[in-house]
Design a protein around this motif. Sequence first.
Motif, PDB file in Angstrom:
ATOM      1  N   LEU A 124       0.872  -1.181   0.000  1.00 28.10           N
ATOM      2  CA  LEU A 124       0.000   0.000   0.000  1.00 28.10           C
ATOM      3  C   LEU A 124       0.904   1.224   0.000  1.00 28.10           C
ATOM      4  O   LEU A 124       1.578   1.518   0.984  1.00 28.10           O
ATOM      5  CB  LEU A 124      -0.913  -0.007   1.223  1.00 28.10           C
ATOM      6  CG  LEU A 124      -1.893  -1.172   1.304  1.00 28.10           C
ATOM      7  CD1 LEU A 124      -2.658  -1.143   2.617  1.00 28.10           C
ATOM      8  CD2 LEU A 124      -2.848  -1.155   0.125  1.00 28.10           C
ATOM      9  N   VAL A 125       0.912   1.931  -1.099  1.00 23.97           N
ATOM     10  CA  VAL A 125       1.861   3.029  -1.297  1.00 23.97           C
ATOM     11  C   VAL A 125       1.158   4.370  -1.081  1.00 23.97           C
ATOM     12  O   VAL A 125       0.056   4.595  -1.576  1.00 23.97           O
ATOM     13  CB  VAL A 125       2.473   2.977  -2.716  1.00 23.97           C
ATOM     14  CG1 VAL A 125       3.475   4.106  -2.902  1.00 23.97           C
ATOM     15  CG2 VAL A 125       3.122   1.625  -2.958  1.00 23.97           C
ATOM     16  N   ASN A 126       1.809   5.219  -0.335  1.00 24.07           N
ATOM     17  CA  ASN A 126       1.334   6.600  -0.229  1.00 24.07           C
ATOM     18  C   ASN A 126       2.528   7.541  -0.186  1.00 24.07           C
ATOM     19  O   ASN A 126       3.665   7.112   0.053  1.00 24.07           O
ATOM     20  CB  ASN A 126       0.429   6.795   1.000  1.00 24.07           C
ATOM     21  CG  ASN A 126       1.130   6.457   2.295  1.00 24.07           C
ATOM     22  OD1 ASN A 126       2.039   7.176   2.719  1.00 24.07           O
ATOM     23  ND2 ASN A 126       0.729   5.374   2.936  1.00 24.07           N
TER      24      ASN A 126
ATOM     25  N   TYR B  75       4.054  14.040  -9.307  1.00 28.04           N
ATOM     26  CA  TYR B  75       5.177  13.123  -9.116  1.00 28.04           C
ATOM     27  C   TYR B  75       4.619  11.756  -8.734  1.00 28.04           C
ATOM     28  O   TYR B  75       3.753  11.654  -7.863  1.00 28.04           O
ATOM     29  CB  TYR B  75       6.107  13.628  -8.005  1.00 28.04           C
ATOM     30  CG  TYR B  75       6.753  14.956  -8.323  1.00 28.04           C
ATOM     31  CD1 TYR B  75       7.964  15.011  -8.987  1.00 28.04           C
ATOM     32  CD2 TYR B  75       6.133  16.151  -7.961  1.00 28.04           C
ATOM     33  CE1 TYR B  75       8.555  16.241  -9.295  1.00 28.04           C
ATOM     34  CE2 TYR B  75       6.707  17.375  -8.261  1.00 28.04           C
ATOM     35  CZ  TYR B  75       7.921  17.416  -8.928  1.00 28.04           C
ATOM     36  OH  TYR B  75       8.492  18.626  -9.230  1.00 28.04           O
ATOM     37  N   SER B  76       5.121  10.731  -9.391  1.00 31.27           N
ATOM     38  CA  SER B  76       4.690   9.362  -9.078  1.00 31.27           C
ATOM     39  C   SER B  76       5.889   8.553  -8.597  1.00 31.27           C
ATOM     40  O   SER B  76       7.042   8.870  -8.917  1.00 31.27           O
ATOM     41  CB  SER B  76       4.037   8.697 -10.293  1.00 31.27           C
ATOM     42  OG  SER B  76       4.950   8.570 -11.360  1.00 31.27           O
ATOM     43  N   VAL B  77       5.585   7.510  -7.827  1.00 31.20           N
ATOM     44  CA  VAL B  77       6.641   6.638  -7.319  1.00 31.20           C
ATOM     45  C   VAL B  77       6.153   5.194  -7.349  1.00 31.20           C
ATOM     46  O   VAL B  77       4.988   4.914  -7.076  1.00 31.20           O
ATOM     47  CB  VAL B  77       7.054   7.030  -5.886  1.00 31.20           C
ATOM     48  CG1 VAL B  77       5.899   6.868  -4.902  1.00 31.20           C
ATOM     49  CG2 VAL B  77       8.265   6.226  -5.433  1.00 31.20           C
ATOM     50  N   THR B  78       7.060   4.307  -7.733  1.00 25.96           N
ATOM     51  CA  THR B  78       6.819   2.870  -7.669  1.00 25.96           C
ATOM     52  C   THR B  78       7.645   2.311  -6.520  1.00 25.96           C
ATOM     53  O   THR B  78       8.864   2.506  -6.476  1.00 25.96           O
ATOM     54  CB  THR B  78       7.204   2.176  -8.988  1.00 25.96           C
ATOM     55  OG1 THR B  78       6.381   2.683 -10.047  1.00 25.96           O
ATOM     56  CG2 THR B  78       6.997   0.670  -8.879  1.00 25.96           C
ATOM     57  N   VAL B  79       6.968   1.636  -5.591  1.00 24.96           N
ATOM     58  CA  VAL B  79       7.626   1.088  -4.409  1.00 24.96           C
ATOM     59  C   VAL B  79       7.646  -0.437  -4.510  1.00 24.96           C
ATOM     60  O   VAL B  79       6.632  -1.055  -4.821  1.00 24.96           O
ATOM     61  CB  VAL B  79       6.900   1.539  -3.123  1.00 24.96           C
ATOM     62  CG1 VAL B  79       7.541   0.891  -1.892  1.00 24.96           C
ATOM     63  CG2 VAL B  79       6.925   3.054  -3.004  1.00 24.96           C
ATOM     64  N   THR B  80       8.815  -1.003  -4.228  1.00 28.23           N
ATOM     65  CA  THR B  80       8.976  -2.459  -4.184  1.00 28.23           C
ATOM     66  C   THR B  80       9.149  -2.887  -2.735  1.00 28.23           C
ATOM     67  O   THR B  80       9.958  -2.301  -2.000  1.00 28.23           O
ATOM     68  CB  THR B  80      10.206  -2.895  -4.998  1.00 28.23           C
ATOM     69  OG1 THR B  80      10.080  -2.424  -6.346  1.00 28.23           O
ATOM     70  CG2 THR B  80      10.349  -4.406  -5.010  1.00 28.23           C
TER      71      THR B  80
ATOM     72  N   SER C 117       3.913  -1.544  -6.301  1.00 28.41           N
ATOM     73  CA  SER C 117       2.707  -0.758  -6.466  1.00 28.41           C
ATOM     74  C   SER C 117       3.136   0.677  -6.611  1.00 28.41           C
ATOM     75  O   SER C 117       4.257   1.052  -6.242  1.00 28.41           O
ATOM     76  CB  SER C 117       1.775  -0.948  -5.271  1.00 28.41           C
ATOM     77  OG  SER C 117       0.495  -0.395  -5.550  1.00 28.41           O
ATOM     78  N   ASN C 118       2.250   1.506  -7.166  1.00 22.05           N
ATOM     79  CA  ASN C 118       2.648   2.891  -7.370  1.00 22.05           C
ATOM     80  C   ASN C 118       1.501   3.823  -7.019  1.00 22.05           C
ATOM     81  O   ASN C 118       0.332   3.439  -6.949  1.00 22.05           O
ATOM     82  CB  ASN C 118       3.140   3.140  -8.804  1.00 22.05           C
ATOM     83  CG  ASN C 118       2.088   2.834  -9.837  1.00 22.05           C
ATOM     84  OD1 ASN C 118       1.103   3.530  -9.952  1.00 22.05           O
ATOM     85  ND2 ASN C 118       2.292   1.741 -10.599  1.00 22.05           N
ATOM     86  N   THR C 119       1.863   5.088  -6.811  1.00 20.75           N
ATOM     87  CA  THR C 119       0.891   6.141  -6.568  1.00 20.75           C
ATOM     88  C   THR C 119       1.530   7.445  -6.995  1.00 20.75           C
ATOM     89  O   THR C 119       2.716   7.502  -7.342  1.00 20.75           O
ATOM     90  CB  THR C 119       0.461   6.167  -5.094  1.00 20.75           C
ATOM     91  OG1 THR C 119      -0.685   7.035  -4.966  1.00 20.75           O
ATOM     92  CG2 THR C 119       1.571   6.709  -4.198  1.00 20.75           C
ATOM     93  N   SER C 120       0.745   8.529  -6.981  1.00 24.23           N
ATOM     94  CA  SER C 120       1.279   9.834  -7.393  1.00 24.23           C
ATOM     95  C   SER C 120       0.623  10.932  -6.565  1.00 24.23           C
ATOM     96  O   SER C 120      -0.394  10.687  -5.889  1.00 24.23           O
ATOM     97  CB  SER C 120       1.018  10.091  -8.885  1.00 24.23           C
ATOM     98  OG  SER C 120      -0.359  10.096  -9.165  1.00 24.23           O
TER      99      SER C 120
ATOM    100  N   GLY D 251      12.712  -0.579  -2.313  1.00 24.50           N
ATOM    101  CA  GLY D 251      13.148   0.017  -3.571  1.00 24.50           C
ATOM    102  C   GLY D 251      12.162   1.071  -4.030  1.00 24.50           C
ATOM    103  O   GLY D 251      10.948   0.939  -3.806  1.00 24.50           O
ATOM    104  N   TYR D 252      12.695   2.139  -4.633  1.00 23.42           N
ATOM    105  CA  TYR D 252      11.855   3.273  -5.045  1.00 23.42           C
ATOM    106  C   TYR D 252      12.307   3.748  -6.420  1.00 23.42           C
ATOM    107  O   TYR D 252      13.504   3.837  -6.705  1.00 23.42           O
ATOM    108  CB  TYR D 252      11.984   4.437  -4.047  1.00 23.42           C
ATOM    109  CG  TYR D 252      11.761   4.031  -2.613  1.00 23.42           C
ATOM    110  CD1 TYR D 252      10.494   4.064  -2.051  1.00 23.42           C
ATOM    111  CD2 TYR D 252      12.819   3.596  -1.825  1.00 23.42           C
ATOM    112  CE1 TYR D 252      10.281   3.682  -0.735  1.00 23.42           C
ATOM    113  CE2 TYR D 252      12.623   3.200  -0.517  1.00 23.42           C
ATOM    114  CZ  TYR D 252      11.359   3.244   0.033  1.00 23.42           C
ATOM    115  OH  TYR D 252      11.163   2.860   1.325  1.00 23.42           O
TER     116      TYR D 252
END
Length: 203
Positions: A142-144, A188-193, A200-203, A166-167
Motif C-alpha cells: 500500500l503506497v502513499n 510526481y509518481s513513485v513505484t515502491v517495491t 505498487s505505485n501512486t502519485s 526500492g523506489y
Amino acid sequence: PTIVGDTEICIGESTTLTASGGSSYVWSNGSTSNSISVSPTTNTTYSVMVTDGNGCNANTSSTVKVNILPTPTIAGDNELCSGESTTLTASGGSSYAWSNGSTASSISVGPTTNTTYSVTVTDGNGCSSSTDVTVQVNALPLVNISGDIEICRGENTTLTASDGIGYIWSNGLTTKSITVNPEISTSYSVTVTDGKGCQSNTS
C-alpha cells in the motif's frame, strides 16, 4: 494345474491368484483354498500343489511382478504477487491429472489467494502417485506519499514514499524521499517495491 490372475501390480496393490485343475490346493504361503489374495512388495513367486480326485498331484507357480510408484515433482514459481500468474510443470510420468481438471504436464495459474494444486502422475506401467504444491499470493504494498503538496513559487518540498526496499520516482530518483521545487503545478509518481518483490505505485 494352472494359475490365473493379474501378475503385474503396482507396489501397495494386491492381486488374486486362482488355481484350477484339481480338488485340493496347497499354496507356498500355506493357504489351502484355490484362490489367494497377495500384496507383495517385491517380485515374488507363488507356487501351488494341486491334488486331483485320484490323489495325484502336480505343482505350478506364478511370479507376481511389483512395479515401484513414480516419483512426481512440480516445478515453477510458488510465490507470486497479487495479479501475477505462474506455470507449474509436473514430471515423473507419462500422463498427468491436475486438481483443476487439466491433463497437460504444465498448467498456468493466477490465484488470488494462497492455493494448493495437486497432480496425479501415472507412469508407463500404469502406476500412479500424487504430489502437490501451494502457491502463495502476496498482497501488493500500500503506497502513499507524504509531504507538503502546496507551495509558493520558489519554495521546495520534500515528498516521502511509504516504506519499501526500492523506489523509482517519475523524475528518475531512487531514494525514499525527494526534494522538489517545481515552477508550476507538477505531478510526481513513485513505484515502491516491498521485501517480497511486489510493486505498487501512486502519485
